[in-house]
Design a protein around this motif. Structure first.
Motif, PDB file in Angstrom:
ATOM      1  N   PRO A   9       0.833  -1.198   0.000  1.00  0.00           N
ATOM      2  CA  PRO A   9       0.000   0.000   0.000  1.00  0.00           C
ATOM      3  C   PRO A   9       0.869   1.248   0.000  1.00  0.00           C
ATOM      4  O   PRO A   9       1.970   1.256   0.541  1.00  0.00           O
ATOM      5  N   ILE A  10       0.380   2.305  -0.622  1.00  0.00           N
ATOM      6  CA  ILE A  10       1.128   3.554  -0.712  1.00  0.00           C
ATOM      7  C   ILE A  10       0.602   4.511   0.346  1.00  0.00           C
ATOM      8  O   ILE A  10      -0.550   4.936   0.302  1.00  0.00           O
ATOM      9  N   ALA A  11       1.454   4.839   1.315  1.00  0.00           N
ATOM     10  CA  ALA A  11       1.063   5.738   2.389  1.00  0.00           C
ATOM     11  C   ALA A  11       1.374   7.188   2.053  1.00  0.00           C
ATOM     12  O   ALA A  11       0.824   8.096   2.665  1.00  0.00           O
ATOM     13  N   ALA A  35      10.446  12.926   5.127  1.00  0.00           N
ATOM     14  CA  ALA A  35      10.899  11.645   5.668  1.00  0.00           C
ATOM     15  C   ALA A  35      12.237  11.212   5.091  1.00  0.00           C
ATOM     16  O   ALA A  35      12.857  10.276   5.588  1.00  0.00           O
ATOM     17  N   PHE A  36      12.680  11.889   4.032  1.00  0.00           N
ATOM     18  CA  PHE A  36      13.942  11.523   3.382  1.00  0.00           C
ATOM     19  C   PHE A  36      14.803  12.762   3.193  1.00  0.00           C
ATOM     20  O   PHE A  36      14.331  13.818   2.755  1.00  0.00           O
ATOM     21  N   ASP A  84       7.774   3.830   2.028  1.00  0.00           N
ATOM     22  CA  ASP A  84       7.146   2.575   2.447  1.00  0.00           C
ATOM     23  C   ASP A  84       6.870   2.545   3.946  1.00  0.00           C
ATOM     24  O   ASP A  84       5.923   1.890   4.395  1.00  0.00           O
ATOM     25  N   ILE A  85       7.724   3.207   4.721  1.00  0.00           N
ATOM     26  CA  ILE A  85       7.539   3.215   6.180  1.00  0.00           C
ATOM     27  C   ILE A  85       7.189   4.625   6.665  1.00  0.00           C
ATOM     28  O   ILE A  85       7.491   4.997   7.797  1.00  0.00           O
ATOM     29  N   SER A  91       5.232   9.017  12.772  1.00  0.00           N
ATOM     30  CA  SER A  91       4.729   8.839  14.137  1.00  0.00           C
ATOM     31  C   SER A  91       5.843   8.876  15.177  1.00  0.00           C
ATOM     32  O   SER A  91       5.600   9.170  16.352  1.00  0.00           O
ATOM     33  N   THR A  92       7.070   8.589  14.741  1.00  0.00           N
ATOM     34  CA  THR A  92       8.208   8.585  15.666  1.00  0.00           C
ATOM     35  C   THR A  92       9.095   9.817  15.519  1.00  0.00           C
ATOM     36  O   THR A  92      10.048   9.985  16.289  1.00  0.00           O
ATOM     37  N   GLY A  93       8.800  10.654  14.530  1.00  0.00           N
ATOM     38  CA  GLY A  93       9.614  11.845  14.312  1.00  0.00           C
ATOM     39  C   GLY A  93      10.971  11.555  13.708  1.00  0.00           C
ATOM     40  O   GLY A  93      11.906  12.352  13.851  1.00  0.00           O
ATOM     41  N   LEU A  94      11.085  10.423  13.007  1.00  0.00           N
ATOM     42  CA  LEU A  94      12.356  10.026  12.407  1.00  0.00           C
ATOM     43  C   LEU A  94      12.377  10.299  10.906  1.00  0.00           C
ATOM     44  O   LEU A  94      11.331  10.437  10.269  1.00  0.00           O
TER      45      LEU A  94
END
Length: 325
Positions: A9-11, A35-36, A84-85, A91-94
């Motif tokens: 699935p694509i988030a 995120a990247f 993907d993640i 949710s973790t701020g990473l």
């Protein structure tokens, strides 16, 4: 979430909006989700400090400044992994951050394993596997004149990764050859006219019996013709020929075939050095082809960007365009 296939699935809302299965941001630094992150390392002062909210991944760029598709494809794959993640990262701020080191031209080597890095990815590249041979005159040097200063510290990095069961090294093409040289398991032999010269295009590899029985690759083998034949994207001047018996658990996973559908050739093309703690997944693994060059639409995007930005010649662009179409 939506999905372009039943498996993943694509988030990422930007992928959903654009209707693309991969990030369409033109440059790595333009990724809108946060995120990247990406940083090119060509000077020591370009190395960013570690950040507890950033997971750093080291790219060992062995291209010596030559234009290529592989490096950018690896960057895109890390970017897609972040997608993907995405929900976990948000949710973790990473964030994931790719730090790309220009190894051969700068001799700037990433930190040893056990610190900020747990994953190292090695690219392809031109010239002889042995930097001592790259004098700009030898046929296999491809005109490269190379400073050998990077080799010894890179080998020490490989030693540290090998010794650290929590770190991994995955690599393709030129880095595969460098790893064979580091470990002494295979030697590079320039492909002559009798081998057809440069091996290029969509060709075939064959899994070894060890590869077919491998706890990780056996699942892949089940999907292959004859449970051992796979098509690969090749671009190499050198064969890697095994030096007799292997040591310390190194396992050949695949070899070239003489022709598509033909018998196994003499050049090893897939090698596992060590597995993870569970004895299942390869922890140090490399191949002598280009599995990172996937997804035709993405490759066309990368090609067009390089040509539009004047990074490559029309001849180079058209040659690669024919290869991916």
């Amino acid at each position: 979430m939506c999905s372009h296939n039943k498996f993943m699935p694509i988030a990422c809302p930007h992928k959903v909006e654009q209707g693309a299965p991969f990030c369409i941001a033109e440059e790595p630094v333009d990724v809108p989700c946060g995120a990247f992150l990406y940083q090119r390392i060509e000077q020591p002062d370009q190395i960013p400090p570690p950040n507890e909210n950033i997971i750093d991944i080291a790219i060992l760029d062995m291209n010596h400044g030559w234009p290529n598709l592989g490096h950018d494809s690896i960057v895109h794959l890390i970017k897609d992994a972040a997608c993907d993640i995405l929900t976990i990262l948000q949710s973790t701020g990473l964030s994931l951050r790719a730090l790309s080191y220009d190894i051969r031209r700068t001799a700037i080597i990433p930190e040893k394993s056990g610190g900020r890095f747990r994953l190292y990815l090695g690219t392809g590249g031109p010239g002889h596997i042995d930097p001592h041979q790259n004098d700009g005159k030898y046929e296999g040097s491809q005109g490269i004149v190379e400073n050998i200063a990077w080799e010894a510290p890179l080998f020490r990095l490989f030693d540290s990764i090998y010794a650290d069961e929590n770190s991994a090294l995955l690599a393709v093409c030129h880095t595969f050859g460098v790893m064979c040289r580091w470990s002494g398991i295979a030697r590079a032999v320039l492909r002559g006219p009798e081998e057809g010269g440069k091996s290029s295009g969509v060709l075939e590899n064959i899994l070894t019996p060890e590869g077919q029985q491998h706890p990780w690759f056996r699942h892949f083998a089940e999907m292959l013709p004859g449970k051992n034949r796979l098509r690969i994207m090749d671009s190499r001047l050198y064969d890697l020929i095994l030096n007799g018996s292997l040591k310390n658990g190194a396992t050949p996973i695949g070899f070239e075939t003489v022709k598509i559908g033909g018998p196994q050739g003499k050049s090893v093309t897939m090698m596992e050095w060590v597995r993870d703690k569970g004895g299942i997944m390869p922890r140090i693994f490399a191949v002598n082809h280009h599995p990172e060059i996937i997804d035709r639409k993405r490759q066309l995007q990368i090609l067009q960007r390089k040509f539009d930005h004047g990074e490559v010649t029309r001849e180079w662009y058209e040659e690669r365009l024919r290869l991916v179409t």
